[in-house]
Design a protein around this motif. Structure first.
Motif, PDB file in Angstrom:
ATOM      1  N   TYR A   8      -2.281  -7.657   0.994  1.00 58.06           N
ATOM      2  CA  TYR A   8      -1.200  -6.628   0.782  1.00 58.06           C
ATOM      3  C   TYR A   8      -0.124  -6.648   1.827  1.00 58.06           C
ATOM      4  CZ  TYR A   8      -2.485  -4.016  -3.315  1.00 58.06           C
ATOM      5  OH  TYR A   8      -2.938  -3.692  -4.895  1.00 58.06           O
ATOM      6  N   CYS A   9       0.915  -6.186   1.659  1.00 51.20           N
ATOM      7  CA  CYS A   9       1.833  -5.466   2.968  1.00 51.20           C
ATOM      8  C   CYS A   9       1.342  -4.278   3.288  1.00 51.20           C
ATOM      9  CB  CYS A   9       3.192  -5.837   2.445  1.00 51.20           C
ATOM     10  SG  CYS A   9       4.378  -5.461   4.092  1.00 51.20           S
ATOM     11  N   VAL A  10       0.784  -3.921   4.219  1.00 54.03           N
ATOM     12  CA  VAL A  10       0.206  -2.532   4.793  1.00 54.03           C
ATOM     13  C   VAL A  10       1.507  -1.753   5.039  1.00 54.03           C
ATOM     14  CG1 VAL A  10      -1.574  -1.264   5.914  1.00 54.03           C
ATOM     15  CG2 VAL A  10      -1.918  -3.532   4.939  1.00 54.03           C
ATOM     16  N   GLU A  11       1.580  -0.642   4.576  1.00 57.02           N
ATOM     17  CA  GLU A  11       2.567   0.337   5.133  1.00 57.02           C
ATOM     18  C   GLU A  11       2.052   1.781   4.744  1.00 57.02           C
ATOM     19  OE1 GLU A  11       6.348  -0.288   3.747  1.00 57.02           O
ATOM     20  OE2 GLU A  11       6.178   1.630   2.099  1.00 57.02           O
ATOM     21  N   CYS A  12       2.199   2.844   5.724  1.00 55.28           N
ATOM     22  CA  CYS A  12       1.633   4.103   5.250  1.00 55.28           C
ATOM     23  C   CYS A  12       2.894   5.102   5.608  1.00 55.28           C
ATOM     24  CB  CYS A  12       0.437   4.403   6.411  1.00 55.28           C
ATOM     25  SG  CYS A  12      -1.163   3.651   6.110  1.00 55.28           S
ATOM     26  N   SER A  13       2.762   6.188   5.045  1.00 57.55           N
ATOM     27  CA  SER A  13       3.795   7.020   5.411  1.00 57.55           C
ATOM     28  C   SER A  13       2.885   8.543   6.089  1.00 57.55           C
ATOM     29  CB  SER A  13       4.531   7.499   4.026  1.00 57.55           C
ATOM     30  OG  SER A  13       5.314   8.737   4.121  1.00 57.55           O
ATOM     31  N   THR A  14       3.849   9.331   6.894  1.00 55.85           N
ATOM     32  CA  THR A  14       3.557  10.494   7.390  1.00 55.85           C
ATOM     33  C   THR A  14       3.427  11.426   6.303  1.00 55.85           C
ATOM     34  OG1 THR A  14       5.624  11.009   8.070  1.00 55.85           O
ATOM     35  CG2 THR A  14       4.549  10.050   9.567  1.00 55.85           C
ATOM     36  N   GLU A  15       3.910  11.395   5.075  1.00 53.95           N
ATOM     37  CA  GLU A  15       3.799  12.138   3.891  1.00 53.95           C
ATOM     38  C   GLU A  15       2.402  12.339   3.607  1.00 53.95           C
ATOM     39  OE1 GLU A  15       6.870  10.779   1.058  1.00 53.95           O
ATOM     40  OE2 GLU A  15       8.647  12.095   2.282  1.00 53.95           O
ATOM     41  N   TYR A  16       1.565  11.387   3.640  1.00 56.18           N
ATOM     42  CA  TYR A  16       0.199  11.302   3.286  1.00 56.18           C
ATOM     43  C   TYR A  16      -0.846  12.011   4.202  1.00 56.18           C
ATOM     44  CZ  TYR A  16       1.756   6.620   1.187  1.00 56.18           C
ATOM     45  OH  TYR A  16       2.391   5.922   0.463  1.00 56.18           O
ATOM     46  N   MET A  17      -0.132  12.488   5.155  1.00 59.41           N
ATOM     47  CA  MET A  17      -0.909  13.252   6.049  1.00 59.41           C
ATOM     48  C   MET A  17      -0.732  14.759   5.961  1.00 59.41           C
ATOM     49  SD  MET A  17       0.156  11.207   9.659  1.00 59.41           S
ATOM     50  CE  MET A  17      -1.273  11.763  10.602  1.00 59.41           C
ATOM     51  N   ASP A  18      -1.852  15.429   6.074  1.00 60.70           N
ATOM     52  CA  ASP A  18      -1.959  16.863   5.614  1.00 60.70           C
ATOM     53  C   ASP A  18      -1.120  17.880   6.666  1.00 60.70           C
ATOM     54  OD1 ASP A  18      -3.569  16.514   3.659  1.00 60.70           O
ATOM     55  OD2 ASP A  18      -5.322  16.971   4.753  1.00 60.70           O
ATOM     56  N   GLU A  19      -0.985  17.317   7.904  1.00 62.68           N
ATOM     57  CA  GLU A  19      -0.357  17.874   8.826  1.00 62.68           C
ATOM     58  C   GLU A  19       0.181  17.053   9.914  1.00 62.68           C
ATOM     59  OE1 GLU A  19      -4.099  19.943  11.365  1.00 62.68           O
ATOM     60  OE2 GLU A  19      -2.743  21.188  10.171  1.00 62.68           O
ATOM     61  N   ALA A  20       1.107  17.251  10.741  1.00 70.54           N
ATOM     62  CA  ALA A  20       1.611  16.765  11.793  1.00 70.54           C
ATOM     63  C   ALA A  20       0.649  16.527  12.738  1.00 70.54           C
ATOM     64  CB  ALA A  20       2.781  17.181  12.458  1.00 70.54           C
ATOM     65  N   VAL A  21       0.306  15.195  13.522  1.00 71.60           N
ATOM     66  CA  VAL A  21      -0.453  15.271  14.325  1.00 71.60           C
ATOM     67  C   VAL A  21      -0.006  15.646  15.836  1.00 71.60           C
ATOM     68  CG1 VAL A  21      -1.807  13.387  15.965  1.00 71.60           C
ATOM     69  CG2 VAL A  21      -1.440  13.126  13.497  1.00 71.60           C
ATOM     70  N   GLU A  22      -0.801  16.560  16.430  1.00 72.09           N
ATOM     71  CA  GLU A  22      -0.294  17.311  17.781  1.00 72.09           C
ATOM     72  C   GLU A  22      -1.414  16.909  18.798  1.00 72.09           C
ATOM     73  OE1 GLU A  22      -0.186  21.535  17.322  1.00 72.09           O
ATOM     74  OE2 GLU A  22       1.088  21.537  15.816  1.00 72.09           O
ATOM     75  N   THR A  23      -0.869  16.101  19.842  1.00 72.85           N
ATOM     76  CA  THR A  23      -1.685  15.463  20.930  1.00 72.85           C
ATOM     77  C   THR A  23      -1.425  16.274  22.223  1.00 72.85           C
ATOM     78  OG1 THR A  23      -1.649  13.486  19.793  1.00 72.85           O
ATOM     79  CG2 THR A  23      -2.479  13.412  22.020  1.00 72.85           C
ATOM     80  N   THR A  24      -2.403  16.498  23.072  1.00 66.70           N
ATOM     81  CA  THR A  24      -2.175  17.105  24.372  1.00 66.70           C
ATOM     82  C   THR A  24      -2.275  15.886  25.604  1.00 66.70           C
ATOM     83  OG1 THR A  24      -3.012  19.374  23.763  1.00 66.70           O
ATOM     84  CG2 THR A  24      -2.868  18.789  26.033  1.00 66.70           C
ATOM     85  N   THR A  39       0.738  -1.211   0.164  1.00 67.73           N
ATOM     86  CA  THR A  39       0.015  -0.155   0.040  1.00 67.73           C
ATOM     87  C   THR A  39       0.916   1.115  -0.116  1.00 67.73           C
ATOM     88  OG1 THR A  39      -0.288   0.045   2.308  1.00 67.73           O
ATOM     89  CG2 THR A  39      -1.826  -1.146   1.129  1.00 67.73           C
ATOM     90  N   ASP A  40       1.312   1.702  -1.087  1.00 68.78           N
ATOM     91  CA  ASP A  40       2.357   2.729  -1.077  1.00 68.78           C
ATOM     92  C   ASP A  40       1.702   3.995  -1.716  1.00 68.78           C
ATOM     93  OD1 ASP A  40       1.715   1.715  -3.904  1.00 68.78           O
ATOM     94  OD2 ASP A  40       3.796   1.386  -4.403  1.00 68.78           O
ATOM     95  N   THR A  41       0.564   4.232  -1.575  1.00 65.40           N
ATOM     96  CA  THR A  41      -0.190   5.454  -1.969  1.00 65.40           C
ATOM     97  C   THR A  41      -1.246   5.924  -0.616  1.00 65.40           C
ATOM     98  OG1 THR A  41      -2.005   4.387  -2.939  1.00 65.40           O
ATOM     99  CG2 THR A  41      -0.236   4.801  -4.321  1.00 65.40           C
ATOM    100  N   GLN A  42      -1.574   7.270  -0.751  1.00 61.04           N
ATOM    101  CA  GLN A  42      -2.531   7.618   0.396  1.00 61.04           C
ATOM    102  C   GLN A  42      -3.882   6.725   0.407  1.00 61.04           C
ATOM    103  OE1 GLN A  42      -5.383   9.371   0.450  1.00 61.04           O
ATOM    104  NE2 GLN A  42      -5.556   9.662   2.908  1.00 61.04           N
ATOM    105  N   LYS A  43      -4.380   6.665  -0.741  1.00 63.59           N
ATOM    106  CA  LYS A  43      -5.643   6.060  -1.006  1.00 63.59           C
ATOM    107  C   LYS A  43      -5.461   4.637  -0.589  1.00 63.59           C
ATOM    108  CE  LYS A  43      -8.740   4.657  -4.559  1.00 63.59           C
ATOM    109  NZ  LYS A  43      -9.236   4.600  -5.872  1.00 63.59           N
TER     110      LYS A  43
END
Length: 344
Positions: A157-173, A136-140
């Motif tokens: 499938y071998c499932v992998e995701c990239s942080t490049e697919y995300m609109d912005e970095a996740v910020e968690t409090t 899984t080498d695309t955002q879709k």
């Protein structure tokens, strides 16, 4: 009924906890405590805080917590790899997979032999002619495979995701008790809440739901650090494989690597005869002289860093302005996951 807890940073419980955090015995000011917490985290991971806030913990205790907003401070090249591209690839091209407490290198041969590994002929993640592995080498494709209800087109499938697919970095409090409050009973882990935080801002997350992943004849490898990516949390750890920053502590039996959601320190895993002698409890914790109660995080072969909590937990929140009422969490997944609960 709520119970109040005295969070004055003086002698007693805090006197036992402070040596682990590198502070001296005796009364400790709140500002010194916050300053010490701040220095533990990678400065690039801190978005806001730490600061003191009122909070209600999971057992109903009204307490003071420290609130800190974090983001993953790792660069893209510091994460992965996860899936090899071809069955001829060696272990350097892939990550790891775990089964029954054993860690396996996800190289090409491992993917090629999944049908034998799981005694199921339906496993077929690669093209028999070219040896190319379906990844899984695309955002879709990531969005379709890294969910509980895997899109059928991404089975096998071998499932992998990239942080490049995300609109912005996740910020968690994270809102954690300044002074941990022992729970009246050992707390089972809420599957929707993280286990804790590493000093590089990466979340120690709940166990990856392997039954769901395997039911679709997919694997979602961790990298060698025990982490991978989904589109809700971003990069997160399912164990501690020794990659995250460490804080050496006087009198501690291992370096500290982060905080659990109940505020107790997480120290590096004990190994060999030392681990056997210490006799950790079901939550992977124990009490040491001069340190008090603390955890020793599991490596990724256990699929989660902690199996339960010794103390009342705080909160992980989407907004630094949200109030932590951990005893009043609604049923179901966290906000934003109602329609696409993540499988990783």
């Amino acid at each position: 009924m709520k119970r109040a807890f005295n969070t004055t940073l003086g002698i007693g419980v805090v006197g036992m906890l402070m040596p682990t955090l590198g502070l001296a015995h005796g009364p400790v000011s709140t500002s010194d405590r916050l300053a010490q917490i701040q220095t533990m985290f990678d400065s690039d991971s801190i978005v806001e805080g730490p600061k003191v806030v009122d909070c209600t913990l999971s057992g109903g205790t009204e307490a003071q917590c420290f609130s800190i907003t974090l983001k993953n401070s790792l660069t893209q090249h510091e994460m992965g790899p996860w899936c090899p591209g071809n069955i001829a690839d060696d272990a350097e091209k892939g990550g790891i997979w775990v089964r029954d407490g054993v860690q396996y290198d996800v190289d090409g041969a491992f993917v090629e032999n999944l049908a034998t590994f799981y005694d199921d002929p339906k496993w077929q993640l690669f093209d028999k002619d070219s040896g190319k592995i379906k990844v899984t080498d695309t955002q879709k494709s990531c969005a379709g495979a890294a969910v509980v209800d895997v899109d059928e087109q991404y089975n096998n499938y071998c499932v992998e995701c990239s942080t490049e697919y995300m609109d912005e970095a996740v910020e968690t409090t994270y809102v954690l008790p300044l002074v941990p409050v022992p729970a009246e009973d050992t707390l089972e882990v809420d599957p929707h809440m993280g286990r804790g935080i590493a000093f590089n801002g990466v979340k120690f997350d709940a166990a990856a739901p392997q039954d769901v992943i395997l039911a679709a004849h997919t694997i979602a490898p961790f990298d060698d650090c025990g982490g991978h990516v989904n589109l809700h949390v971003g990069y997160h750890y399912h164990g501690a494989n020794g990659c995250s920053p460490k804080e050496e502590m006087a009198k501690a039996d291992a370096p500290m690597i982060g905080f659990a959601m109940d505020g107790y320190p997480i120290l590096a895993k004990l190994t060999g005869d030392v681990a056997k002698e210490e006799g950790l409890d079901a939550c992977s914790g124990h009490v040491s002289e001069g340190i008090g109660y603390h955890y020793h995080g599991n490596s990724a072969d256990k699929n989660e860093i902690l199996g339960c909590f010794h103390g009342e937990t705080g909160c992980s929140l989407d907004s630094p302005d949200a109030v932590c009422t951990a005893n009043d969490r609604p049923a179901g997944p966290p906000p934003g996951e109602e329609n696409a609960e993540q499988a990783e």
